[in-house]
Write an enzyme that holds these catalytic residues in place. Structure first.
Site, PDB file in Angstrom:
ATOM      1  N   CYS A 117      35.883  34.771  36.741  1.00 21.04           N
ATOM      2  CA  CYS A 117      35.706  33.904  37.798  1.00 21.04           C
ATOM      3  C   CYS A 117      34.360  32.718  37.738  1.00 21.04           C
ATOM      4  CB  CYS A 117      35.434  34.994  39.150  1.00 21.04           C
ATOM      5  SG  CYS A 117      36.831  35.604  39.226  1.00 21.04           S
ATOM      6  N   HIS A 258      32.511  30.296  44.424  1.00 28.02           N
ATOM      7  CA  HIS A 258      33.661  30.909  43.756  1.00 28.02           C
ATOM      8  C   HIS A 258      34.395  31.575  45.253  1.00 28.02           C
ATOM      9  CE1 HIS A 258      36.623  33.215  42.090  1.00 28.02           C
ATOM     10  NE2 HIS A 258      36.193  34.510  42.112  1.00 28.02           N
ATOM     11  N   ASN A 288      41.960  34.358  45.771  1.00 28.00           N
ATOM     12  CA  ASN A 288      41.153  33.915  44.544  1.00 28.00           C
ATOM     13  C   ASN A 288      41.985  33.828  42.959  1.00 28.00           C
ATOM     14  OD1 ASN A 288      39.465  34.530  42.071  1.00 28.00           O
ATOM     15  ND2 ASN A 288      38.739  36.516  42.826  1.00 28.00           N
TER      16      ASN A 288
HETATM   17  N1  COA Z   1      45.015  46.874  52.731  1.00 26.66           N
HETATM   18  C1  COA Z   1      44.629  48.018  53.578  1.00 26.66           C
HETATM   19  N2  COA Z   1      43.765  48.907  53.165  1.00 26.66           N
HETATM   20  C2  COA Z   1      43.418  48.765  51.878  1.00 26.66           C
HETATM   21  C3  COA Z   1      43.798  47.674  50.923  1.00 26.66           C
HETATM   22  C4  COA Z   1      44.764  46.943  51.663  1.00 26.66           C
HETATM   23  N3  COA Z   1      45.108  45.604  50.935  1.00 26.66           N
HETATM   24  N4  COA Z   1      43.090  47.872  49.864  1.00 26.66           N
HETATM   25  C5  COA Z   1      42.186  48.789  49.914  1.00 26.66           C
HETATM   26  N5  COA Z   1      42.316  49.646  51.128  1.00 26.66           N
HETATM   27  C6  COA Z   1      41.879  50.713  51.734  1.00 26.66           C
HETATM   28  C7  COA Z   1      41.170  51.457  50.429  1.00 26.66           C
HETATM   29  O1  COA Z   1      41.926  52.086  49.934  1.00 26.66           O
HETATM   30  C8  COA Z   1      40.020  52.157  51.196  1.00 26.66           C
HETATM   31  O2  COA Z   1      40.529  53.323  51.649  1.00 26.66           O
HETATM   32  P1  COA Z   1      39.917  54.372  51.441  1.00 26.66           P
HETATM   33  O3  COA Z   1      38.687  54.629  52.317  1.00 26.66           O
HETATM   34  O4  COA Z   1      41.053  55.485  52.263  1.00 26.66           O
HETATM   35  O5  COA Z   1      39.978  54.943  50.230  1.00 26.66           O
HETATM   36  C9  COA Z   1      39.524  51.183  52.252  1.00 26.66           C
HETATM   37  O6  COA Z   1      40.662  50.236  52.525  1.00 26.66           O
HETATM   38  C10 COA Z   1      38.463  50.616  52.301  1.00 26.66           C
HETATM   39  O7  COA Z   1      38.214  50.197  50.944  1.00 26.66           O
HETATM   40  P2  COA Z   1      36.916  49.448  50.658  1.00 26.66           P
HETATM   41  O8  COA Z   1      36.939  49.311  48.982  1.00 26.66           O
HETATM   42  O9  COA Z   1      35.713  49.887  51.028  1.00 26.66           O
HETATM   43  O10 COA Z   1      37.207  47.964  51.119  1.00 26.66           O
HETATM   44  P3  COA Z   1      36.387  46.818  51.011  1.00 26.66           P
HETATM   45  O11 COA Z   1      35.747  46.586  52.442  1.00 26.66           O
HETATM   46  O12 COA Z   1      35.256  46.861  50.013  1.00 26.66           O
HETATM   47  O13 COA Z   1      37.561  45.707  50.486  1.00 26.66           O
HETATM   48  C11 COA Z   1      37.882  44.524  48.562  1.00 26.66           C
HETATM   49  C12 COA Z   1      37.905  45.820  49.462  1.00 26.66           C
HETATM   50  C13 COA Z   1      38.595  44.628  47.513  1.00 26.66           C
HETATM   51  C14 COA Z   1      38.451  43.361  49.383  1.00 26.66           C
HETATM   52  C15 COA Z   1      36.325  44.131  48.171  1.00 26.66           C
HETATM   53  O14 COA Z   1      35.908  45.294  47.860  1.00 26.66           O
HETATM   54  C16 COA Z   1      36.172  42.961  47.262  1.00 26.66           C
HETATM   55  O15 COA Z   1      36.425  42.016  47.855  1.00 26.66           O
HETATM   56  N6  COA Z   1      35.661  43.287  46.200  1.00 26.66           N
HETATM   57  C17 COA Z   1      35.085  42.114  45.168  1.00 26.66           C
HETATM   58  C18 COA Z   1      36.237  41.450  44.940  1.00 26.66           C
HETATM   59  C19 COA Z   1      35.922  40.376  43.862  1.00 26.66           C
HETATM   60  O16 COA Z   1      35.024  39.726  44.381  1.00 26.66           O
HETATM   61  N7  COA Z   1      36.345  40.258  42.767  1.00 26.66           N
HETATM   62  C20 COA Z   1      36.505  39.189  41.721  1.00 26.66           C
HETATM   63  C21 COA Z   1      35.340  39.263  41.350  1.00 26.66           C
HETATM   64  S1  COA Z   1      34.681  38.040  41.733  1.00 26.66           S
END
Ligand code: COA
Length: 334
Positions: A117, A258, A288
């Site tokens: 990224c 980003h 993304n």
């Molecule tokens: N729909 C519904 N629920 C979902 C889901 C989806 N698409 N994806 C994950 N969940 C669930 C998880 O399984 C978790 O459930 P659990 O508590 O029963 O295990 C719950 O939602 C919360 O997950 P969590 O990881 O705390 O959510 P979050 O608020 O952190 O959001 C991301 C998840 C992936 C959106 C977030 O962590 C993120 O953006 N991370 C960085 C991504 C990124 O920047 N990547 C590129 C590098 S720059």
């Protein structure tokens, strides 16, 4: 902080390519256990594009051709083609070679940059350095990724996040040090490699039936861990480059972040004291797109007439590696 060279590298042309096929949040409700409200509130994404027939070089070529046609550039005058990507068409040759051929840049050499990224910022800095050296006059820097090629569409944690796109900028020299790239702060820290990576396909885990069965050829992400470091990493580096260059939030026309997660973008803007209207955002439309997000924002905002000559921009990114960085750029196009 102006560079101690005769030339600055300035953006003189831009182009973009997004594929036609749109996957909206409703589509994901049908294939994994998720819902529109969750996706929007946790990520800011409403839809993303995917290329159905074609590879990363096709996305990159589309962006380069858009740039060449709109700005009437003679491809034979392009000296270097840099493609930032983590989804090259193949290990070798580099995607830059394929693009060079597709656009008829007969006199160019080129190479790929792999920094996930942060890829566009790394490629931009390298391209700018080639211009600043005085050795080259036209360097094409493209951010392009076909993330759909490495996305597991049964994994709700990752599949909702990514899309395919490409965008390109042309860098040329200017002796007016008030314009162009002013400063870059770039970092990598490989101790973060296991938080976000594709385990299979390389020399560590060459492709076998087992690597396919174990889904090692897809993105693996520990979302929570990445979120935590990305929020801090992007906010800190963006603030640091402001401080280093004696910029206040009033001086800055736009933060160009980003587009990984709207909450990461908001945290970065907050740390810099930058109001929402001065933050480039298009994550809602494209998700993304890895190396393409930052140049895609630049193209769209510039074409909407929102970026003016002399505008001070802070570009910032965080990604797999970990890699991260920020760039201070003064816009040089009318
Ligand atoms: N729909 C519904 N629920 C979902 C889901 C989806 N698409 N994806 C994950 N969940 C669930 C998880 O399984 C978790 O459930 P659990 O508590 O029963 O295990 C719950 O939602 C919360 O997950 P969590 O990881 O705390 O959510 P979050 O608020 O952190 O959001 C991301 C998840 C992936 C959106 C977030 O962590 C993120 O953006 N991370 C960085 C991504 C990124 O920047 N990547 C590129 C590098 S720059």
């Amino acid at each position: 902080m102006a560079l101690d060279t005769k030339y600055n590298a300035v953006v003189t042309a831009l182009g973009m390519y997004v594929p036609e096929t749109i996957l909206d949040n409703k589509y994901f409700e049908k294939i994994v256990e998720t819902n529109d409200e969750w996706i929007k509130s946790r990520t800011g994404i409403s839809e993303r594009r995917i290329i159905e027939n074609g590879a990363t070089s096709d996305l990159a070529t589309g962006a380069a051709k858009d740039l060449i046609e709109k700005y009437n550039i003679n491809p034979e005058e392009i000296d270097v083609v840099i493609v930032s990507t983590v989804t090259p068409d193949m290990f070798f040759p580099a995607t830059a070679c394929l693009v060079q051929d597709n656009i008829g840049a007969k006199n160019a050499w080129g190479f790929d940059v792999s920094a996930a990224c942060s890829g566009f910022l790394f490629g931009f800095h390298v391209g700018a350095s080639l211009i600043e050296s005085g050795r080259y006059k036209k360097v094409l820097v493209i951010g392009a990724d076909k993330m759909s090629a490495i996305t597991d569409y049964t994994d709700r944690n990752t599949c909702i996040l990514f899309g395919d796109a490409a965008a390109a900028v042309l860098l040329e020299p200017t002796e007016d040090k008030n314009f162009g790239l002013q400063d870059s702060l770039l970092h990598c820290d490989g101790s973060g490699r296991e938080a976000l990576y594709m385990k299979g396909g390389g020399s560590l885990n060459p492709p076998t039936h087992e690597t396919v069965d174990k889904k090692l050829h897809y993105i693996f992400q520990d979302g929570k861990a990445v979120f935590k470091v990305a929020v801090k990493g992007m906010a800190d580096i963006s603030y640091e480059i402001m401080q280093k260059n004696n910029l206040t939030s009033e001086d800055i026309a736009y933060l160009v972040p980003h587009q990984a997660n709207l909450r990461i973008i908001d945290a970065t803007a907050q740390r810099m004291g930058i109001p929402k209207e001065k933050v480039m955002i298009n994550i809602d439309k494209y998700g993304n797109t890895t190396a393409a997000t930052i140049p895609l924002c630049l193209v769209e905002y510039y074409r909407d007439g929102k970026v003016k000559k002399g505008d001070k921009l802070i570009l910032s990114a965080f990604g797999a590696g970990f890699t991260w960085g920020a760039t201070y750029l003064v816009w040089g196009m009318d």
